[in-house]
Design an enzyme around this catalytic site. Structure first.
Site, short mmCIF file in Angstrom:
data_model
loop_
_atom_site.label_atom_id
_atom_site.label_comp_id
_atom_site.label_asym_id
_atom_site.label_seq_id
_atom_site.Cartn_x
_atom_site.Cartn_y
_atom_site.Cartn_z
N PRO A 183 0.53 -1.10 0.29
CA PRO A 183 -0.15 0.04 0.14
C PRO A 183 0.79 1.21 -0.03
O PRO A 183 1.80 1.37 0.75
CB PRO A 183 -0.82 -0.20 1.27
N LYS A 218 -2.54 -5.74 5.58
CA LYS A 218 -1.12 -5.84 4.98
C LYS A 218 0.04 -5.89 6.13
O LYS A 218 -0.37 -5.14 6.94
CB LYS A 218 -0.98 -4.64 4.00
N ILE A 229 -2.20 -2.98 -4.30
CA ILE A 229 -2.45 -4.19 -4.92
C ILE A 229 -3.53 -5.17 -4.39
O ILE A 229 -3.11 -5.57 -3.25
CB ILE A 229 -1.13 -5.08 -5.35
#
Length: 118
Positions: free
Chosen positions: A2, A33, A65
């Site tokens: 990120p 994440k 992503i």
């Protein structure tokens, strides 16, 4: 991986100390994440208008992503980010806007290649 960009017209002196580290931790939690994969940039003191007003405001750009690609995902992310930002910046939710950008692995360069090959 990120990428977070927090833009605000609040002066740096009005941002709480350590905001970037707490934002990094919050991003890791909200997006599920690892914190060591999160990149945060905070830009205070900008000239900004939100909703026709120059009153204190903030804009958060969230690029990642695989986790910001649907309305359902982003509704949950948005709630978490708004909770964090309203508390940390002492802004009302009407003075904050969030933009989500889904990324593909080939759009991120790292270690002399792109994420596709790592």
């Amino acid at each position: 991986m990120p990428f977070i960009e927090l833009d605000t017209n609040l002066p740096a002196s009005r941002l709480p100390a350590g905001l970037e580290k707490r934002l990094c931790a919050a991003v890791a939690t909200i997006l599920s994440k690892p914190e060591d994969r999160v990149s945060v940039t905070v830009r205070p003191g900008l000239t900004m208008v939100l909703g026709g007003s120059t009153e204190p405001c903030a804009q958060l750009l969230v690029s990642s992503i695989g986790v910001v690609g649907t309305a359902e995902e982003n509704r949950g992310h948005s709630a978490g980010f708004f909770e964090f930002l309203t508390k940390e910046l002492a802004l009302g939710p009407d003075r904050i806007i969030i933009r989500f950008y889904p990324l593909e692995p080939w759009q991120i360069g790292k270690k002399g290649t792109v994420m596709t090959f790592l």
